[in-house]
Scaffold this motif. Sequence first.
Motif, PDB file in Angstrom:
ATOM      1  N   GLU A  55     -10.994 -12.467  -0.394  1.00  0.00           N
ATOM      2  CA  GLU A  55     -10.023 -13.045  -1.340  1.00  0.00           C
ATOM      3  C   GLU A  55      -8.651 -12.387  -1.181  1.00  0.00           C
ATOM      4  O   GLU A  55      -7.609 -13.055  -1.275  1.00  0.00           O
ATOM      5  CB  GLU A  55     -10.541 -12.870  -2.764  1.00  0.00           C
ATOM      6  N   LEU A  56      -8.646 -11.094  -0.912  1.00  0.00           N
ATOM      7  CA  LEU A  56      -7.379 -10.389  -0.697  1.00  0.00           C
ATOM      8  C   LEU A  56      -6.668 -10.918   0.556  1.00  0.00           C
ATOM      9  O   LEU A  56      -5.442 -11.144   0.533  1.00  0.00           O
ATOM     10  CB  LEU A  56      -7.664  -8.890  -0.556  1.00  0.00           C
ATOM     11  N   ALA A  97      -2.480 -14.499   2.931  1.00  0.00           N
ATOM     12  CA  ALA A  97      -2.138 -15.664   3.755  1.00  0.00           C
ATOM     13  C   ALA A  97      -1.420 -16.726   2.919  1.00  0.00           C
ATOM     14  O   ALA A  97      -0.475 -17.376   3.390  1.00  0.00           O
ATOM     15  CB  ALA A  97      -3.400 -16.241   4.385  1.00  0.00           C
ATOM     16  N   THR A  98      -1.836 -16.880   1.668  1.00  0.00           N
ATOM     17  CA  THR A  98      -1.169 -17.844   0.784  1.00  0.00           C
ATOM     18  C   THR A  98       0.279 -17.431   0.523  1.00  0.00           C
ATOM     19  O   THR A  98       1.183 -18.287   0.469  1.00  0.00           O
ATOM     20  CB  THR A  98      -1.934 -17.945  -0.553  1.00  0.00           C
ATOM     21  N   GLY A 115       6.747 -14.443   8.855  1.00  0.00           N
ATOM     22  CA  GLY A 115       5.450 -14.595   8.177  1.00  0.00           C
ATOM     23  C   GLY A 115       4.365 -13.739   8.827  1.00  0.00           C
ATOM     24  O   GLY A 115       3.580 -13.071   8.142  1.00  0.00           O
ATOM     25  N   ILE A 116       4.307 -13.760  10.157  1.00  0.00           N
ATOM     26  CA  ILE A 116       3.310 -12.949  10.873  1.00  0.00           C
ATOM     27  C   ILE A 116       3.572 -11.463  10.652  1.00  0.00           C
ATOM     28  O   ILE A 116       2.640 -10.676  10.460  1.00  0.00           O
ATOM     29  CB  ILE A 116       3.309 -13.318  12.372  1.00  0.00           C
ATOM     30  N   THR A 117       4.852 -11.072  10.646  1.00  0.00           N
ATOM     31  CA  THR A 117       5.191  -9.668  10.398  1.00  0.00           C
ATOM     32  C   THR A 117       4.774  -9.243   8.997  1.00  0.00           C
ATOM     33  O   THR A 117       4.200  -8.158   8.811  1.00  0.00           O
ATOM     34  CB  THR A 117       6.705  -9.445  10.594  1.00  0.00           C
ATOM     35  N   ILE A 118       5.056 -10.081   8.025  1.00  0.00           N
ATOM     36  CA  ILE A 118       4.670  -9.738   6.635  1.00  0.00           C
ATOM     37  C   ILE A 118       3.147  -9.672   6.499  1.00  0.00           C
ATOM     38  O   ILE A 118       2.610  -8.744   5.884  1.00  0.00           O
ATOM     39  CB  ILE A 118       5.291 -10.753   5.648  1.00  0.00           C
ATOM     40  N   PHE A 119       2.447 -10.635   7.108  1.00  0.00           N
ATOM     41  CA  PHE A 119       0.985 -10.631   7.032  1.00  0.00           C
ATOM     42  C   PHE A 119       0.404  -9.381   7.701  1.00  0.00           C
ATOM     43  O   PHE A 119      -0.502  -8.729   7.172  1.00  0.00           O
ATOM     44  CB  PHE A 119       0.433 -11.907   7.678  1.00  0.00           C
ATOM     45  N   ALA A 136       1.927  -6.528   8.102  1.00  0.00           N
ATOM     46  CA  ALA A 136       2.257  -5.366   7.265  1.00  0.00           C
ATOM     47  C   ALA A 136       1.272  -5.235   6.112  1.00  0.00           C
ATOM     48  O   ALA A 136       0.820  -4.117   5.782  1.00  0.00           O
ATOM     49  CB  ALA A 136       3.685  -5.492   6.748  1.00  0.00           C
ATOM     50  N   PHE A 137       0.923  -6.348   5.486  1.00  0.00           N
ATOM     51  CA  PHE A 137      -0.070  -6.307   4.398  1.00  0.00           C
ATOM     52  C   PHE A 137      -1.437  -5.829   4.906  1.00  0.00           C
ATOM     53  O   PHE A 137      -2.084  -4.999   4.271  1.00  0.00           O
ATOM     54  CB  PHE A 137      -0.206  -7.676   3.727  1.00  0.00           C
ATOM     55  N   VAL A 138      -1.868  -6.361   6.046  1.00  0.00           N
ATOM     56  CA  VAL A 138      -3.173  -5.957   6.595  1.00  0.00           C
ATOM     57  C   VAL A 138      -3.166  -4.477   6.934  1.00  0.00           C
ATOM     58  O   VAL A 138      -4.129  -3.754   6.666  1.00  0.00           O
ATOM     59  CB  VAL A 138      -3.523  -6.825   7.827  1.00  0.00           C
ATOM     60  N   TRP A 139      -2.051  -3.985   7.529  1.00  0.00           N
ATOM     61  CA  TRP A 139      -1.956  -2.569   7.838  1.00  0.00           C
ATOM     62  C   TRP A 139      -2.001  -1.739   6.551  1.00  0.00           C
ATOM     63  O   TRP A 139      -2.662  -0.689   6.512  1.00  0.00           O
ATOM     64  CB  TRP A 139      -0.660  -2.291   8.596  1.00  0.00           C
ATOM     65  N   PHE A 140      -1.337  -2.183   5.499  1.00  0.00           N
ATOM     66  CA  PHE A 140      -1.351  -1.472   4.219  1.00  0.00           C
ATOM     67  C   PHE A 140      -2.774  -1.438   3.634  1.00  0.00           C
ATOM     68  O   PHE A 140      -3.215  -0.405   3.126  1.00  0.00           O
ATOM     69  CB  PHE A 140      -0.375  -2.145   3.237  1.00  0.00           C
ATOM     70  N   PHE A 141      -3.482  -2.561   3.708  1.00  0.00           N
ATOM     71  CA  PHE A 141      -4.861  -2.603   3.190  1.00  0.00           C
ATOM     72  C   PHE A 141      -5.755  -1.652   3.989  1.00  0.00           C
ATOM     73  O   PHE A 141      -6.620  -0.988   3.429  1.00  0.00           O
ATOM     74  CB  PHE A 141      -5.434  -4.020   3.258  1.00  0.00           C
TER      75      PHE A 141
END
Length: 195
Positions: free
Chosen positions: A130-131, A136-137, A176-180, A182-187
């Motif tokens: 879900e995260l 992605a949303t 968008g790919i960079t932001i996604f 960055a989020f995955v790396w943070f998680f």
Amino acid sequence: MDDDGDMAEMYLTEKKSRMESSCYGDQSVMGFRSNDGLSASAPVSPVSSPPDSRRLEKSLSIARSRLDSMRSSESATDSIEELEMLLEAYFVVIDSTLNKLTSLKEYIDDTEDFINIQLDNVRNQLIQFELLLTTATFVVAIFGVVAGIFGMNFDIPLFDDAGAFKWVLLITGICGITIFSAFVWFFKYRRLMPL
């Protein structure tokens, strides 16, 4: 099981035989009375009953009680030992059954804990998925913002260039790919998901 008196009282076979012997003894006394020359159907007055029959009844009851006491004293220890062995056998069976039930209860509790652990693991995986979907949303929402800006009714010189749409699409995709990422790396850094 320590008190011999209680154990003797629990020996029901001895009690039954005493009761049967007393019932048969009473019937034999009644048979003696019916055979003493009087008719069984003739009414007998309690006042005029012969004293010999009372004496005989007393002597029979005394003899019966002496015989019972002698029999009970001889067989009391055997009966008590027999009863103790029987009760100990039942105690062993009950103790074995209790141990089996206790181990079964522990097995059920362990199985329940194992199932709860598996359910928690699946729940954690769903939360992680879900995260990722939420991230992605968010990235797709960025494309919606860019499309909303280009959908406005005001004049920008960028709208007149034919290759501008490709550049806007490319830049928005890279952002968008960079932001996604960055989020995955943070998680991953926060150990929120094992990627």
